[in-house]
Design an enzyme around this catalytic site. Structure first.
Site, PDB file in Angstrom:
ATOM      1  N   ASP A  16      -5.019   5.443   4.135  1.00 14.02           N
ATOM      2  CA  ASP A  16      -6.447   5.574   3.864  1.00 14.02           C
ATOM      3  C   ASP A  16      -7.147   6.258   5.036  1.00 14.02           C
ATOM      4  O   ASP A  16      -6.910   5.927   6.212  1.00 14.02           O
ATOM      5  CB  ASP A  16      -7.082   4.196   3.626  1.00 14.02           C
ATOM      6  N   HIS A  26     -13.585   5.887   1.003  1.00 11.71           N
ATOM      7  CA  HIS A  26     -12.477   6.436   1.787  1.00 11.71           C
ATOM      8  C   HIS A  26     -11.647   7.364   0.901  1.00 11.71           C
ATOM      9  O   HIS A  26     -11.820   7.400  -0.320  1.00 11.71           O
ATOM     10  CB  HIS A  26     -11.581   5.315   2.349  1.00 11.71           C
ATOM     11  N   HIS A  28      -7.807   7.940  -0.256  1.00 12.85           N
ATOM     12  CA  HIS A  28      -6.429   7.449  -0.284  1.00 12.85           C
ATOM     13  C   HIS A  28      -5.527   8.677  -0.409  1.00 12.85           C
ATOM     14  O   HIS A  28      -5.645   9.464  -1.348  1.00 12.85           O
ATOM     15  CB  HIS A  28      -6.231   6.509  -1.474  1.00 12.85           C
ATOM     16  N   HIS A  43       0.833  -1.206   0.000  1.00  8.66           N
ATOM     17  CA  HIS A  43       0.000   0.000   0.000  1.00  8.66           C
ATOM     18  C   HIS A  43       0.863   1.249   0.000  1.00  8.66           C
ATOM     19  O   HIS A  43       1.758   1.401   0.833  1.00  8.66           O
ATOM     20  CB  HIS A  43      -0.928  -0.021   1.228  1.00  8.66           C
TER      21      HIS A  43
END
Length: 223
Positions: A115, A195, A197, A111
């Site tokens: 988030d 959400h 990012h 990742h």
């Protein structure tokens, strides 16, 4: 004594009497003049000095107002400069979800950002003053996984990225300020739920991200 002598004696007396009358009259005139002078000094001050005093007061008052206005301008400029130097959260009232560097089936690589779990339509703010260098679908050129995205260039050589947006409110080349609304959060691209990012990058492109949470904390943002 003869009549002639009496006539000579009476002339000085008449002259003295006339002199006394003149002296008395002069005294009355002097007293009246003194009264007039006293009346002039005991009344209101002359118009010219009073006018000068009022004018000076007005000038001082105007100077005070101008000084206050100048202070207000300087205070606003200082506040604007401080705001421009500051950073802020990209969204408010959020829950931190997937962290930077996390692995798993959701990502082809680890990742690349942090988030912020928020409902669709939450206002997204510019984390810092800068210029929009990327904005649009397909991750603004970084790939479809990001959905609708924005990248902002900042003067300190860093870039902030905002992804999975439902709406973009800025365009490429636009200048933005800290805290300015730039988009609405969403669930576009490769997303398991609504959400934002958020990334901090060293270049405008994918692959240059650093952990945004320690970075934000280093510039005074409580994440």
């Amino acid at each position: 004594m003869s009549q002639r002598n009496l006539s000579r004696l009476s002339r000085p007396s008449a002259l003295r009497a006339r002199a006394g009358v003149l002296a008395a009259g002069l005294g009355v005139t002097m007293v009246a003049g003194a009264g007039t002078a006293f009346a002039a000094t005991s009344g209101d001050a002359p118009a010219s000095p009073a006018g000068s005093s009022v004018s000076a007061g007005a000038v001082h008052q105007q100077a005070a107002v101008q000084a206050k206005a100048a202070d207000a301008v300087q205070s606003k400029a200082a506040a604007d400069a401080k705001k421009a130097a500051a950073w802020t959260d990209p969204v408010k009232k959020y829950t931190l979800s997937a962290k930077f560097g996390r692995g798993g089936s959701m990502w082809s690589h680890k990742h690349s950002g942090q988030d912020f779990a928020v409902p669709v339509g939450t206002v997204v703010h510019a984390a810092h003053t800068g210029t929009v260098v990327k904005a649009g679908p397909n991750g603004a050129g970084d790939g479809p996984a990001y959905g609708n995205a924005i990248v902002i260039k900042h003067k300190n050589g860093t870039y902030s990225q905002y992804a999975h947006l439902s709406k973009i409110d800025v365009g490429i080349g636009q200048s933005v300020k800290t805290g300015q609304k730039i988009a609405l959060s969403g669930n576009t691209g490769n997303s398991s739920g609504p959400h934002l990012h958020f990334e901090i990058r060293t270049t405008p492109n994918y692959g240059s991200a650093v952990d945004p949470v320690p970075f934000l904390r280093s510039v005074g943002v409580k994440v």
